[in-house]
Design a protein around this motif. Structure first.
Motif, short mmCIF file in Angstrom:
data_model
loop_
_atom_site.label_atom_id
_atom_site.label_comp_id
_atom_site.label_asym_id
_atom_site.label_seq_id
_atom_site.Cartn_x
_atom_site.Cartn_y
_atom_site.Cartn_z
N ALA A 118 -13.34 36.69 -41.34
CA ALA A 118 -13.55 37.25 -40.01
C ALA A 118 -14.98 36.90 -39.61
CB ALA A 118 -13.34 38.76 -39.99
N GLY A 119 -15.14 36.05 -38.62
CA GLY A 119 -16.45 35.65 -38.16
C GLY A 119 -16.72 36.16 -36.75
N GLN A 120 -17.76 36.94 -36.60
CA GLN A 120 -18.13 37.51 -35.29
C GLN A 120 -17.02 38.43 -34.75
OE1 GLN A 120 -21.22 36.39 -35.68
NE2 GLN A 120 -21.51 35.67 -33.60
N ALA A 121 -16.25 39.05 -35.62
CA ALA A 121 -15.06 39.76 -35.13
C ALA A 121 -14.81 41.11 -35.78
CB ALA A 121 -13.82 38.87 -35.34
N TRP A 122 -15.38 41.37 -36.94
CA TRP A 122 -14.99 42.56 -37.71
C TRP A 122 -15.18 43.86 -36.91
CZ3 TRP A 122 -11.92 42.70 -41.64
CH2 TRP A 122 -11.86 43.83 -42.47
N HIS A 123 -16.20 43.90 -36.07
CA HIS A 123 -16.50 45.11 -35.31
C HIS A 123 -15.46 45.41 -34.25
CE1 HIS A 123 -18.25 41.66 -33.32
NE2 HIS A 123 -18.40 42.33 -32.21
N TRP A 124 -14.59 44.43 -33.90
CA TRP A 124 -13.56 44.68 -32.90
C TRP A 124 -12.30 45.28 -33.51
CZ3 TRP A 124 -15.93 44.76 -28.67
CH2 TRP A 124 -16.78 43.74 -28.22
N PHE A 125 -12.16 45.22 -34.83
CA PHE A 125 -10.91 45.62 -35.48
C PHE A 125 -10.89 47.10 -35.82
CE2 PHE A 125 -11.12 41.20 -37.74
CZ PHE A 125 -10.79 40.56 -36.56
N ASP A 126 -9.69 47.61 -36.11
CA ASP A 126 -9.57 48.83 -36.91
C ASP A 126 -9.87 48.37 -38.34
OD1 ASP A 126 -8.41 50.73 -38.77
OD2 ASP A 126 -7.44 51.67 -37.05
N ARG A 127 -11.06 48.63 -38.80
CA ARG A 127 -11.56 47.95 -39.99
C ARG A 127 -10.78 48.31 -41.25
NH1 ARG A 127 -17.45 49.80 -38.56
NH2 ARG A 127 -17.56 50.09 -40.82
N GLY A 128 -10.38 49.56 -41.36
CA GLY A 128 -9.60 49.95 -42.53
C GLY A 128 -8.26 49.25 -42.58
N LEU A 129 -7.58 49.19 -41.45
CA LEU A 129 -6.28 48.51 -41.41
C LEU A 129 -6.44 47.01 -41.65
CD1 LEU A 129 -4.47 50.29 -38.43
CD2 LEU A 129 -4.12 50.64 -40.88
N ALA A 130 -7.48 46.42 -41.07
CA ALA A 130 -7.68 44.98 -41.25
C ALA A 130 -7.99 44.65 -42.71
CB ALA A 130 -8.81 44.49 -40.34
N ALA A 131 -8.80 45.48 -43.37
CA ALA A 131 -9.11 45.23 -44.77
C ALA A 131 -7.86 45.37 -45.64
CB ALA A 131 -10.21 46.18 -45.24
N ALA A 132 -7.03 46.38 -45.35
CA ALA A 132 -5.79 46.55 -46.11
C ALA A 132 -4.84 45.38 -45.90
CB ALA A 132 -5.12 47.86 -45.72
N GLU A 133 -4.79 44.86 -44.67
CA GLU A 133 -3.94 43.71 -44.39
C GLU A 133 -4.45 42.47 -45.10
OE1 GLU A 133 -0.76 41.63 -42.13
OE2 GLU A 133 -1.12 43.45 -43.32
N ALA A 134 -5.76 42.30 -45.15
CA ALA A 134 -6.33 41.18 -45.89
C ALA A 134 -5.96 41.27 -47.37
CB ALA A 134 -7.84 41.14 -45.72
N MET A 135 -6.03 42.45 -47.93
CA MET A 135 -5.66 42.63 -49.34
C MET A 135 -4.19 42.24 -49.56
SD MET A 135 -6.44 43.58 -52.45
CE MET A 135 -7.94 44.59 -52.47
N ARG A 136 -3.34 42.59 -48.62
CA ARG A 136 -1.91 42.28 -48.76
C ARG A 136 -1.65 40.78 -48.77
NH1 ARG A 136 2.37 40.80 -45.85
NH2 ARG A 136 1.23 40.72 -43.87
N VAL A 137 -2.28 40.03 -47.87
CA VAL A 137 -1.94 38.61 -47.71
C VAL A 137 -2.71 37.71 -48.68
CG1 VAL A 137 -1.33 38.96 -45.30
CG2 VAL A 137 -3.63 38.15 -45.88
N LEU A 138 -3.69 38.26 -49.41
CA LEU A 138 -4.46 37.46 -50.36
C LEU A 138 -3.73 37.32 -51.69
CD1 LEU A 138 -8.08 38.77 -49.80
CD2 LEU A 138 -7.36 36.37 -49.62
N LYS A 139 -3.89 36.15 -52.29
CA LYS A 139 -3.44 35.93 -53.65
C LYS A 139 -4.38 36.68 -54.61
CE LYS A 139 -2.10 31.18 -52.50
NZ LYS A 139 -2.36 29.74 -52.79
#
Length: 257
Positions: A109-130
């Motif tokens: 996430a570049g120049q974007a993290w502050h726009w997200f629901d950060r907790g949900l975005a981090a959990a989604e990243a964990m899900r899609v990562l190997k």
């Protein structure tokens, strides 16, 4: 990524906003976050600056953004740079990407993290990562030191838009470490460096026009008045061209173990 609530054109955004400097990618390679052949997912990709940078260094990148205009601009830029086979773009949101489980080596996430629901975005990243993959959050901010052009520009933005609250930044975001830790990421690391970004006067004016505090908040006539005052201020106080604007690269990452 641009704030989805404002309508500065993607063409303006792409034309005037500088991407991350090459040193960021060197740092990512040094930290084993970037290597040829990895699959990367770029959240809030905007015009694809970070995704295209990763692709140019051997990654295969998918960039997601909720704004159709940004996605279209990212595709055009990737095509023009000969990266269309390695950098793809589609509409999508960070909190629900609709990507398969464990499909990516790197989520960014570049120049974007502050726009997200950060907790949900981090959990989604964990899900899609190997397993063994990483979430990388990075930012590239101008640094408003007293007397420099960024500092003077921020005062002018605040005079025209008193509700703007994004000034006085330091370029550091330590709270994001908590976002990573709460989502289960481990071995959290930080990196960054300062960089003098060179802007022509016209590009600096365009860069500020394309920001959320001006183009995203003021009407057409108000933007024109702001630009006239910014131009006059540059003439009086910062006549050099190009302008050397101090910036700071900040990166934080965590690993899925």
């Amino acid at each position: 990524m641009s704030n989805p609530n404002w309508s500065a054109t993607s063409a303006d955004y792409a034309r005037h906003r500088q991407g991350f400097p090459p040193g960021l990618y060197d740092m990512l390679a040094h930290e084993a976050l970037l290597r040829p052949g990895i699959a990367a997912l770029d959240l809030g990709t905007g015009t694809g600056t970070l995704a295209r940078g990763l692709a140019a260094r051997g990654a295969t990148a998918l960039g997601l953004d909720p704004a159709a205009g940004q996605v279209a601009a990212a595709r055009r830029l990737a095509e023009a740079e000969g990266l269309a086979d390695r950098a793809r773009f589609d509409e999508g949101i960070a909190e629900r990407t609709d990507q398969p489980n464990a499909a990516f080596d790197l989520v960014t996430a570049g120049q974007a993290w502050h726009w997200f629901d950060r907790g949900l975005a981090a959990a989604e990243a964990m899900r899609v990562l190997k397993p063994g993959g990483a979430l990388l959050i990075c930012h590239f901010d101008w640094i408003p030191l007293p007397g420099n052009v960024a500092h003077a520009t921020e005062f002018l933005i605040e005079a025209h838009n008193p509700h703007w609250r994004m000034g006085r930044g330091t370029g550091f975001y330590p709270a994001w470490a908590t976002d990573l830790a709460l989502a289960g990421f481990q071995d959290i690391g930080f990196g960054g460096f300062d960089h003098a970004a060179l802007y022509s006067r016209a590009d600096w004016i365009g860069r500020i026009r394309a920001s959320a505090g001006v183009g995203g908040a003021l009407g057409g006539e108000a933007v024109a008045r702001f630009e006239a005052e910014l131009s006059a201020m540059l003439d009086a106080r910062f006549p050099q061209d190009p302008l050397a604007v101090p910036h700071r690269v900040f990166a934080i990452w965590g690993w899925k173990r």
